[in-house]
Design a protein around this motif. Structure first.
Motif, short mmCIF file in Angstrom:
data_model
loop_
_atom_site.label_atom_id
_atom_site.label_comp_id
_atom_site.label_asym_id
_atom_site.label_seq_id
_atom_site.Cartn_x
_atom_site.Cartn_y
_atom_site.Cartn_z
N SER A 123 -2.58 -16.11 -56.48
CA SER A 123 -2.59 -16.81 -55.20
C SER A 123 -1.81 -18.11 -55.21
CB SER A 123 -4.03 -17.08 -54.77
OG SER A 123 -4.71 -15.87 -54.49
N ASN A 124 -1.44 -18.63 -56.41
CA ASN A 124 -0.70 -19.89 -56.46
C ASN A 124 0.81 -19.70 -56.55
OD1 ASN A 124 -1.19 -18.86 -59.07
ND2 ASN A 124 -0.77 -20.85 -60.01
N VAL A 125 1.29 -18.45 -56.46
CA VAL A 125 2.74 -18.22 -56.47
C VAL A 125 3.15 -17.32 -55.28
CG1 VAL A 125 3.13 -18.62 -58.92
CG2 VAL A 125 2.41 -16.35 -58.16
N PRO A 126 2.72 -17.65 -54.08
CA PRO A 126 3.01 -16.77 -52.94
C PRO A 126 4.48 -16.67 -52.58
CG PRO A 126 2.07 -18.85 -52.18
CD PRO A 126 1.92 -18.83 -53.67
N GLN A 127 5.23 -17.76 -52.76
CA GLN A 127 6.64 -17.70 -52.39
C GLN A 127 7.42 -16.81 -53.36
OE1 GLN A 127 8.54 -21.33 -50.90
NE2 GLN A 127 6.57 -22.38 -51.06
N THR A 128 7.08 -16.85 -54.62
CA THR A 128 7.71 -15.93 -55.57
C THR A 128 7.36 -14.50 -55.23
OG1 THR A 128 7.56 -17.64 -57.28
CG2 THR A 128 7.99 -15.39 -58.01
N ALA A 129 6.11 -14.26 -54.86
CA ALA A 129 5.67 -12.91 -54.50
C ALA A 129 6.44 -12.39 -53.29
CB ALA A 129 4.17 -12.91 -54.21
N LEU A 130 6.60 -13.21 -52.28
CA LEU A 130 7.33 -12.78 -51.08
C LEU A 130 8.81 -12.60 -51.39
CD1 LEU A 130 5.57 -15.07 -48.46
CD2 LEU A 130 5.37 -12.57 -48.66
N TYR A 131 9.35 -13.41 -52.27
CA TYR A 131 10.75 -13.25 -52.68
C TYR A 131 10.96 -11.87 -53.29
CZ TYR A 131 14.95 -13.40 -55.46
OH TYR A 131 16.17 -13.07 -56.02
N LEU A 132 10.06 -11.42 -54.13
CA LEU A 132 10.21 -10.11 -54.79
C LEU A 132 10.24 -8.98 -53.76
CD1 LEU A 132 7.92 -10.92 -57.78
CD2 LEU A 132 10.21 -9.94 -58.03
N GLN A 133 9.36 -9.03 -52.79
CA GLN A 133 9.38 -8.02 -51.74
C GLN A 133 10.72 -8.02 -51.02
OE1 GLN A 133 6.04 -7.12 -48.68
NE2 GLN A 133 7.35 -8.59 -47.61
N ASP A 134 11.19 -9.21 -50.68
CA ASP A 134 12.44 -9.32 -49.96
C ASP A 134 13.63 -8.88 -50.82
OD1 ASP A 134 13.80 -10.19 -47.50
OD2 ASP A 134 14.69 -11.73 -48.77
N LEU A 135 13.56 -9.13 -52.12
CA LEU A 135 14.64 -8.73 -53.02
C LEU A 135 14.86 -7.23 -52.98
CD1 LEU A 135 16.63 -9.40 -55.39
CD2 LEU A 135 14.69 -8.97 -56.93
N PHE A 136 13.78 -6.46 -53.12
CA PHE A 136 13.93 -5.00 -53.11
C PHE A 136 14.31 -4.48 -51.72
CE2 PHE A 136 11.22 -5.58 -56.92
CZ PHE A 136 12.07 -5.00 -57.84
N ALA A 179 19.66 -4.65 -56.72
CA ALA A 179 18.62 -5.68 -56.81
C ALA A 179 18.94 -6.66 -57.94
CB ALA A 179 17.26 -5.03 -57.04
N ALA A 180 19.44 -6.15 -59.06
CA ALA A 180 19.82 -7.01 -60.18
C ALA A 180 20.94 -7.96 -59.79
CB ALA A 180 20.22 -6.16 -61.37
N ILE A 210 15.55 -19.01 -57.15
CA ILE A 210 14.24 -18.51 -57.57
C ILE A 210 13.71 -19.31 -58.75
CG2 ILE A 210 15.13 -16.68 -59.09
CD1 ILE A 210 11.94 -16.65 -56.86
N ALA A 211 14.61 -19.87 -59.57
CA ALA A 211 14.16 -20.74 -60.67
C ALA A 211 13.46 -21.97 -60.10
CB ALA A 211 15.33 -21.14 -61.55
N ARG A 212 14.06 -22.59 -59.09
CA ARG A 212 13.43 -23.76 -58.47
C ARG A 212 12.08 -23.40 -57.86
NH1 ARG A 212 18.66 -24.58 -56.51
NH2 ARG A 212 18.02 -23.84 -54.45
N THR A 213 12.01 -22.21 -57.26
CA THR A 213 10.75 -21.77 -56.65
C THR A 213 9.66 -21.64 -57.70
OG1 THR A 213 11.96 -20.57 -54.94
CG2 THR A 213 9.66 -19.96 -55.26
N MET A 214 9.97 -20.99 -58.83
CA MET A 214 8.97 -20.84 -59.89
C MET A 214 8.55 -22.19 -60.45
SD MET A 214 10.05 -17.43 -62.05
CE MET A 214 11.79 -17.80 -62.28
N GLY A 252 18.10 -2.47 -50.59
CA GLY A 252 18.23 -1.19 -49.90
C GLY A 252 17.17 -0.16 -50.22
N PHE A 253 16.15 -0.53 -50.99
CA PHE A 253 15.07 0.43 -51.23
C PHE A 253 14.41 0.79 -49.91
CE2 PHE A 253 15.55 -1.21 -55.50
CZ PHE A 253 15.20 -0.13 -56.31
#
Length: 463
Positions: A163-176, A54-55, A65-69, A180-181
């Protein structure tokens, strides 16, 4: 608040998301519960392999992800890249050290014998499904500093992000997931705040961690208390920044600017109340105000920007109310004190220093979440410590001195979760992080953080 990406530099809504319905929330709860049954038996080497993967992926995704934030909450892009890099560091730190941090503990042999045992150990075991309610201001770091230790301990996570950072939130789920988790180990729940109570009361959720406002912390803590579930809370802060006669004034003033406006001033551990000894007050004030005036306010996507917009329109209104109240009651704006005229769109606010602040002003007691500093003159260390502690918060503190007696006094008497000498407060994977008073309880990071959501199990062997 709708679940949407709204660019704070323009006020434009870029993308909206439908919240999960009850059936989809139930599916994710069931998946998390099932994942824990499998994942808790994995060994540390397997968890470390996944966390390191993941790292690696996050490191590759740094620019994206920087641009997304930056787009979602207005963080200057150079700071956003640094935030992503810090998350990579924390992931690798826990991947390398989790097994050692959670190794079986051996009680003193005399105590073991006195208990009637042949031997005894303390083993740390994961608790289960942990709900993380996270804020927008450090949308990646706040989550990773929970997720990395929790997953390395064998827990699984459910993320209810702002609620104002949904794309970052979804990115984190997809990252893990990409790392391979196992399915269900880390899931994002796109739901409003009204759904938190039902999720937290679900018997499959065993604990919660929240970083956010004091009202949000009270709500989660009361629900969890009613259900007898463990919580860790990291809430607001109004950190003092003490400058004493022996300080290096040039460094103290330069660092003060960064300490106040980091993340556009929207940080719980940003220095907010600058308490300066009378002997060095004028010299510090002049340098500090000059530094605040020199900051570049503008588009957060621009590499030369120091201070971008506040993350939400309401956040700017709240900050303006605090400043306007102080000015109406006699405070002096040494710089700033209003919206910058150069930015007609977006939620910008000028870097501001307020002097002549009194206890009758709201800003004396309330957290200013934006690039606004309050400046106080004190006669001696006693007055400085008393003023520093005159706050409902106790997250961290900063002290500038070269006098050893000042150091010992401040470590003993400042009411805060951290005391940083001759530097600004910062979080690091190897140092415990958290506060006292209304800044919350429990600790994140270091060994303290990974053990917060573990069952310290006493294992006793009779003769």
């Amino acid at each position: 608040m709708p679940i949407a990406t709204v660019d704070p530099a323009t006020g434009e809504t870029l993308e909206s998301f439908e919240p999960l319905d009850d059936a989809k929330v139930e599916a994710r709860l069931a998946a998390a519960h099932a994942a824990f049954g499998q994942y808790r038996t994995s060994d540390f080497s397997e968890r470390a392999r996944l966390m390191n993967r993941a790292a690696d992926l996050l490191e590759e995704d740094n620019a994206f992800i920087a641009r997304t934030m930056t787009t979602e909450m207005g963080k200057p892009v150079k700071a956003a890249r640094a935030e992503a890099a810090k998350c990579v560091k924390a992931m690798r730190w826990y991947a390398e050290r989790a097994e050692e941090l959670l190794a079986d503990e051996q009680p003193a042999q005399a105590d073991v014998a006195d208990s009637g045992a042949e031997r005894a150990i303390v083993r740390y075991r994961p608790l289960g499904v942990v709900l993380a309610v996270m804020p927008w201001n450090f949308p990646l770091w706040q989550v990773v500093r929970f997720a990395a230790p929790a997953l390395m301990a064998g827990n699984v996570g459910l993320l209810k992000h702002a609620s104002n950072v949904p794309q970052t939130a979804l990115y984190l789920q997809d990252l893990f997931r990409r790392a391979g988790f196992p399915e269900g180990c880390f899931q994002t729940l796109l739901v409003g705040s009204g759904a938190v109570e039902g999720i937290l009361r679900d018997e499959r959720v065993v604990a919660a961690t929240l970083t956010g406002s004091e009202p949000a912390g009270r709500s989660v803590a009361s629900i969890a208390g009613d259900e007898i579930k463990k919580t860790v809370l990291e809430l607001g802060g109004s950190d003092p920044y003490l400058v004493l006669p022996s300080a290096d004034i040039e460094r103290a003033a330069a660092t003060a600017v960064t300490a106040r406006v980091q993340n556009n001033g929207q940080s719980c551990i940003a220095a907010k109340r600058f308490i300066v000894h009378a002997d060095v007050y004028d010299a510090f004030r002049d340098r500090f105000v000059a530094g605040m005036r020199e900051l570049t306010v503008g588009d957060p996507a621009d590499e030369g920007t120091d201070v971008g917009p506040l993350a939400t329109e309401q956040g700017r209104k709240d900050l303006e109310e605090l400043v306007d109240d102080a000015l109406a009651r006699g405070a002096t704006a040494l710089c700033g004190g209003q919206r910058p005229k150069e930015q007609e769109r977006g939620w910008y606010y000028s870097p501001t220093v307020l002097a002549d602040v009194t206890p009758q002003m709201r800003i004396h007691r309330e957290e200013a979440f934006g690039p606004v500093a309050t400046l106080y003159r004190v006669a001696d260390l006693d007055e400085a410590v008393t003023l520093a502690n005159d706050s409902p918060f106790g997250l961290s503190s900063n002290v500038w001195t070269r006098d050893d007696s000042d150091v010992e006094r401040c470590v003993r008497d400042l009411q805060a979760g951290g005391v940083f000498f001759n530097g600004m407060t910062a979080s690091h994977p190897g140092l415990p992080f958290g506060g006292v008073k209304r800044s919350g309880y429990g600790r994140e990071l270091a060994g303290h953080g990974i053990r917060e959501f573990c069952n310290a199990t006493t294992v006793w062997y009779g003769r």
